[in-house]
Design a protein around this motif. Structure first.
Motif, PDB file in Angstrom:
ATOM      1  N   ARG A 364      52.038  45.028  44.230  1.00  0.00           N
ATOM      2  CA  ARG A 364      51.852  45.045  45.785  1.00  0.00           C
ATOM      3  C   ARG A 364      52.471  46.611  46.168  1.00  0.00           C
ATOM      4  NH1 ARG A 364      52.418  39.551  47.771  1.00  0.00           N
ATOM      5  NH2 ARG A 364      51.433  38.399  46.117  1.00  0.00           N
ATOM      6  N   LEU A 365      51.194  47.327  46.698  1.00  0.00           N
ATOM      7  CA  LEU A 365      51.512  48.519  46.960  1.00  0.00           C
ATOM      8  C   LEU A 365      51.109  48.820  48.519  1.00  0.00           C
ATOM      9  CD1 LEU A 365      50.213  48.601  43.978  1.00  0.00           C
ATOM     10  CD2 LEU A 365      50.353  51.038  44.279  1.00  0.00           C
ATOM     11  N   SER A 366      52.155  49.454  49.081  1.00  0.00           N
ATOM     12  CA  SER A 366      51.943  49.636  50.704  1.00  0.00           C
ATOM     13  C   SER A 366      50.666  50.397  51.354  1.00  0.00           C
ATOM     14  CB  SER A 366      53.311  50.241  51.076  1.00  0.00           C
ATOM     15  OG  SER A 366      53.289  51.527  50.882  1.00  0.00           O
ATOM     16  N   ASP A 367      50.273  51.534  50.531  1.00  0.00           N
ATOM     17  CA  ASP A 367      49.292  52.293  50.937  1.00  0.00           C
ATOM     18  C   ASP A 367      48.011  52.266  50.278  1.00  0.00           C
ATOM     19  OD1 ASP A 367      51.126  53.371  52.864  1.00  0.00           O
ATOM     20  OD2 ASP A 367      51.349  55.246  51.846  1.00  0.00           O
ATOM     21  N   SER A 368      47.971  51.609  49.002  1.00  0.00           N
ATOM     22  CA  SER A 368      46.726  51.222  48.380  1.00  0.00           C
ATOM     23  C   SER A 368      46.851  49.875  47.562  1.00  0.00           C
ATOM     24  CB  SER A 368      46.689  52.351  47.128  1.00  0.00           C
ATOM     25  OG  SER A 368      47.828  52.320  46.498  1.00  0.00           O
ATOM     26  N   PRO A 369      46.595  48.989  48.530  1.00  0.00           N
ATOM     27  CA  PRO A 369      46.758  47.522  48.038  1.00  0.00           C
ATOM     28  C   PRO A 369      45.719  47.133  46.952  1.00  0.00           C
ATOM     29  CG  PRO A 369      46.022  47.535  50.380  1.00  0.00           C
ATOM     30  CD  PRO A 369      46.510  49.041  50.011  1.00  0.00           C
ATOM     31  N   VAL A 370      45.789  46.346  46.321  1.00  0.00           N
ATOM     32  CA  VAL A 370      44.967  45.497  45.354  1.00  0.00           C
ATOM     33  C   VAL A 370      44.057  44.769  46.180  1.00  0.00           C
ATOM     34  CG1 VAL A 370      44.600  43.849  43.685  1.00  0.00           C
ATOM     35  CG2 VAL A 370      46.556  45.238  43.357  1.00  0.00           C
ATOM     36  N   ARG A 371      42.599  44.878  45.865  1.00  0.00           N
ATOM     37  CA  ARG A 371      41.596  43.981  46.517  1.00  0.00           C
ATOM     38  C   ARG A 371      40.890  43.379  45.564  1.00  0.00           C
ATOM     39  NH1 ARG A 371      39.483  49.011  48.888  1.00  0.00           N
ATOM     40  NH2 ARG A 371      37.692  48.653  47.406  1.00  0.00           N
ATOM     41  N   TYR A 372      40.489  41.952  45.943  1.00  0.00           N
ATOM     42  CA  TYR A 372      39.800  41.214  45.017  1.00  0.00           C
ATOM     43  C   TYR A 372      38.339  41.400  45.507  1.00  0.00           C
ATOM     44  CZ  TYR A 372      44.563  40.059  44.174  1.00  0.00           C
ATOM     45  OH  TYR A 372      45.742  40.306  44.052  1.00  0.00           O
ATOM     46  N   ASP A 373      37.578  42.080  44.841  1.00  0.00           N
ATOM     47  CA  ASP A 373      36.063  42.347  45.583  1.00  0.00           C
ATOM     48  C   ASP A 373      35.152  41.264  44.894  1.00  0.00           C
ATOM     49  OD1 ASP A 373      36.827  44.328  47.032  1.00  0.00           O
ATOM     50  OD2 ASP A 373      36.543  45.829  45.427  1.00  0.00           O
ATOM     51  N   HIS A 374      35.488  40.871  43.439  1.00  0.00           N
ATOM     52  CA  HIS A 374      34.748  39.810  42.654  1.00  0.00           C
ATOM     53  C   HIS A 374      35.151  39.486  41.670  1.00  0.00           C
ATOM     54  CE1 HIS A 374      33.264  42.862  39.698  1.00  0.00           C
ATOM     55  NE2 HIS A 374      33.383  43.817  40.497  1.00  0.00           N
ATOM     56  N   ALA A 375      34.701  38.232  41.081  1.00  0.00           N
ATOM     57  CA  ALA A 375      35.516  37.620  40.104  1.00  0.00           C
ATOM     58  C   ALA A 375      35.116  38.204  38.548  1.00  0.00           C
ATOM     59  CB  ALA A 375      35.358  36.042  40.031  1.00  0.00           C
ATOM     60  N   ALA A 376      35.433  37.543  37.575  1.00  0.00           N
ATOM     61  CA  ALA A 376      34.906  37.975  36.129  1.00  0.00           C
ATOM     62  C   ALA A 376      33.509  37.821  36.355  1.00  0.00           C
ATOM     63  CB  ALA A 376      35.461  37.004  35.530  1.00  0.00           C
ATOM     64  N   PRO A 377      32.724  38.976  35.786  1.00  0.00           N
ATOM     65  CA  PRO A 377      31.386  38.976  35.807  1.00  0.00           C
ATOM     66  C   PRO A 377      30.748  38.067  34.825  1.00  0.00           C
ATOM     67  CG  PRO A 377      32.219  40.639  34.258  1.00  0.00           C
ATOM     68  CD  PRO A 377      33.247  40.063  34.933  1.00  0.00           C
ATOM     69  N   THR A 378      29.398  37.599  35.233  1.00  0.00           N
ATOM     70  CA  THR A 378      28.835  36.897  34.305  1.00  0.00           C
ATOM     71  C   THR A 378      28.154  37.942  33.102  1.00  0.00           C
ATOM     72  OG1 THR A 378      26.603  37.395  35.802  1.00  0.00           O
ATOM     73  CG2 THR A 378      27.902  35.112  35.905  1.00  0.00           C
ATOM     74  N   LEU A 379      27.665  37.258  31.967  1.00  0.00           N
ATOM     75  CA  LEU A 379      27.403  38.272  30.798  1.00  0.00           C
ATOM     76  C   LEU A 379      26.135  39.018  30.968  1.00  0.00           C
ATOM     77  CD1 LEU A 379      27.823  38.816  27.967  1.00  0.00           C
ATOM     78  CD2 LEU A 379      26.579  36.949  27.294  1.00  0.00           C
ATOM     79  N   GLY A 380      26.495  40.187  30.930  1.00  0.00           N
ATOM     80  CA  GLY A 380      25.495  41.209  31.283  1.00  0.00           C
ATOM     81  C   GLY A 380      25.161  41.355  32.534  1.00  0.00           C
ATOM     82  N   GLN A 381      25.867  41.076  33.679  1.00  0.00           N
ATOM     83  CA  GLN A 381      25.329  41.082  34.839  1.00  0.00           C
ATOM     84  C   GLN A 381      25.158  42.565  35.312  1.00  0.00           C
ATOM     85  OE1 GLN A 381      28.167  39.325  37.552  1.00  0.00           O
ATOM     86  NE2 GLN A 381      27.476  40.323  39.378  1.00  0.00           N
ATOM     87  N   HIS A 382      25.952  43.549  34.963  1.00  0.00           N
ATOM     88  CA  HIS A 382      25.739  44.942  35.307  1.00  0.00           C
ATOM     89  C   HIS A 382      25.009  45.982  34.268  1.00  0.00           C
ATOM     90  CE1 HIS A 382      29.363  43.024  37.518  1.00  0.00           C
ATOM     91  NE2 HIS A 382      28.726  43.442  38.313  1.00  0.00           N
ATOM     92  N   THR A 383      24.375  45.404  33.349  1.00  0.00           N
ATOM     93  CA  THR A 383      23.888  46.215  32.181  1.00  0.00           C
ATOM     94  C   THR A 383      22.898  47.102  32.809  1.00  0.00           C
ATOM     95  OG1 THR A 383      24.090  44.388  30.703  1.00  0.00           O
ATOM     96  CG2 THR A 383      22.446  46.415  30.446  1.00  0.00           C
ATOM     97  N   ASP A 384      22.004  46.873  33.696  1.00  0.00           N
ATOM     98  CA  ASP A 384      21.149  47.668  34.262  1.00  0.00           C
ATOM     99  C   ASP A 384      21.747  48.674  35.210  1.00  0.00           C
ATOM    100  OD1 ASP A 384      19.211  46.417  32.780  1.00  0.00           O
ATOM    101  OD2 ASP A 384      17.903  45.760  34.280  1.00  0.00           O
ATOM    102  N   ASP A 385      22.607  48.301  36.338  1.00  0.00           N
ATOM    103  CA  ASP A 385      23.182  49.095  37.064  1.00  0.00           C
ATOM    104  C   ASP A 385      24.140  50.236  36.625  1.00  0.00           C
ATOM    105  OD1 ASP A 385      24.645  49.980  39.615  1.00  0.00           O
ATOM    106  OD2 ASP A 385      26.383  49.100  38.566  1.00  0.00           O
ATOM    107  N   VAL A 386      24.686  49.955  35.420  1.00  0.00           N
ATOM    108  CA  VAL A 386      25.720  50.929  34.790  1.00  0.00           C
ATOM    109  C   VAL A 386      24.890  51.881  33.945  1.00  0.00           C
ATOM    110  CG1 VAL A 386      27.671  51.076  33.129  1.00  0.00           C
ATOM    111  CG2 VAL A 386      27.930  49.503  34.775  1.00  0.00           C
ATOM    112  N   LEU A 387      24.063  51.575  33.125  1.00  0.00           N
ATOM    113  CA  LEU A 387      23.286  52.375  32.271  1.00  0.00           C
ATOM    114  C   LEU A 387      22.387  53.218  33.114  1.00  0.00           C
ATOM    115  CD1 LEU A 387      22.660  50.375  28.995  1.00  0.00           C
ATOM    116  CD2 LEU A 387      24.621  51.641  29.779  1.00  0.00           C
TER     117      LEU A 387
END
Length: 407
Positions: A364-387
């Motif tokens: 719990r951080l007052s100025d930079s709180p945790v955000r929950y943008d997305h759950a655990a990824p599906t397998l290989g979901q971001h391969t093309d984006d990252v590479l």
């Protein structure tokens, strides 16, 4: 709003629990975490179900709830780094990352040129965290490490459970993989310490995290009872070795945790229940006396506690300043008003459609709180984006790598 670790990039070569727990902490705090998984298979824990996450139509996906508990907020990339081309991709990613976390058996990644010594030449600023069962050196360094085994080796199980002469007596493991969770948490702290050190020196370093070390450190005051006081820890069930009364008591209905931690609380408790004699009795007048005469005091308290239900005792004792509480089932935990107020159950978007529940981060951080943008990824979901984004691979290069089973 930026989060605390926005701008840090983590290459996550870990799987199962200890390493993924550390990198999930980093992801919660805002780091970009690139999780590298085996093509077609992924992290072993994806298959550790049922239960499995359900899609928007209520059908089981291929991801277990175990997997999603430790991989929130990450990006999944599939790379076969037993393949020389895959090794080159890992080296290229390491050159663009701040932190690398791995939990392979000691010496495994050196065979692929992906150990700390090799990658430090590629990126001298890289903070490289190795998590193993027994550490990078010593007679057990080459052995695999399993939480259950390490709970036994650390002495934790020997001090957990009911005494041998009671029903169900004997050593007992903790109800979760505490060694993995603890090591992942310690690893997070060590990584952030290394980041701070790098601010001063400009250099990364190797972090050697051992599950055995972490669980031995967990024994804390019990170990000191032995090392200083020469008192061998013994199993006391739900009682405490250094504080009395500090245990579970059966009530007329339900069970109550009584957590009396000092003399003032003990006196308030005894006077509240009409047993001032337990304060004046020289056997129980001090904390040390109560420990030595535990077997005389506890039966008297047990009979007193049977006079009310658990809920009646909580309502009665809390206004007197006596620490106490219930023992919840999991369904009751998330209905507790304080747990609800602290929003410890959160809904996180999942790529299969809709939201899935998660247990919130305790940060719990007052100025930079945790955000929950997305759950655990599906397998290989971001391969093309990252590479594509990090290494500038185009569609033709990605297709060629897939054709050669590298991705």
């Amino acid at each position: 709003m930026d989060r605390s670790l926005t701008g840090l990039r983590v290459l996550d070569l870990s799987r199962v629990l200890a390493g993924p727990w550390a990198t999930q902490n980093l992801a919660d705090l805002g780091a970009e975490v690139i999780k590298v998984e085996r093509p077609g298979l992924g992290d072993d824990t994806r298959a550790w179900g049922p239960p499995f996450v359900k899609d928007a139509d209520g059908r089981d996906t291929f991801d277990s709830t175990y997997f999603v508990s430790a991989n929130r907020g990450k990006k999944s990339v599939t790379i076969d780094f037993s393949n020389p081309e895959g090794q080159e991709i890992i080296r290229a990613l390491a050159a663009e990352c701040d932190i690398l976390v791995e939990n392979f058996r000691t010496g495994t990644l050196a065979r692929y040129g992906l150990d700390h010594a090799s990658l430090a030449q590629v990126n001298p600023r890289l903070i490289y965290c190795s998590i193993t069962g027994f550490g990078q050196d010593g007679p057990y360094a080459g052995l695999p490490g399993y939480d259950f085994v390490l709970q036994g080796m650390s002495g934790l199980m020997d001090m957990t459970g009911n005494p041998d002469d009671q029903p169900g007596g004997g050593p007992m493991k903790v109800g979760i993989a505490i060694g993995d969770i603890l090591t992942g948490t310690f690893a997070t702290s060590a990584i952030l310490a290394a980041v701070e050190q790098r601010h001063r020196t400009g250099r990364g370093q190797h972090i050697d995290m051992s599950l055995l070390d972490c669980v031995v450190s967990l024994t804390s005051y019990q170990a000191l009872n032995y090392l200083i006081g020469d008192r061998m820890p013994r199993r006391l069930g739900n009682a405490h070795p250094n504080i009395v009364p500090y245990q579970v008591f059966r009530c007329a209905e339900g069970n109550l945790i009584l957590a009396i931690g000092n003399q003032s609380q003990y006196e308030k408790f005894c006077n509240a229940i009409g047993r001032g004699d337990l304060v004046s009795d020289p056997r129980f007048a001090t904390g040390a006396g109560r420990i030595e005469n535990r077997d005389d005091l506890i039966p008297q308290l047990e009979s007193e506690m049977m006079k009310r239900t658990m809920l009646e005792w909580i309502d009665f004792l809390e206004p007197h300043g006596v620490p106490c509480g219930p023992i919840y089932r999991m369904d009751q935990v998330f209905e507790d008003p304080q747990v609800k107020h602290r929003q410890m159950k959160v809904s996180v978007p999942h790529s299969t459609g809709g939201d899935i529940p998660n247990v919130a981060s305790p940060y719990r951080l007052s100025d930079s709180p945790v955000r929950y943008d997305h759950a655990a990824p599906t397998l290989g979901q971001h391969t093309d984006d990252v590479l594509g984004r990090v290494l500038n691979y185009d569609a033709a290069a990605l297709k060629a790598l897939r054709d050669r089973s590298v991705l």
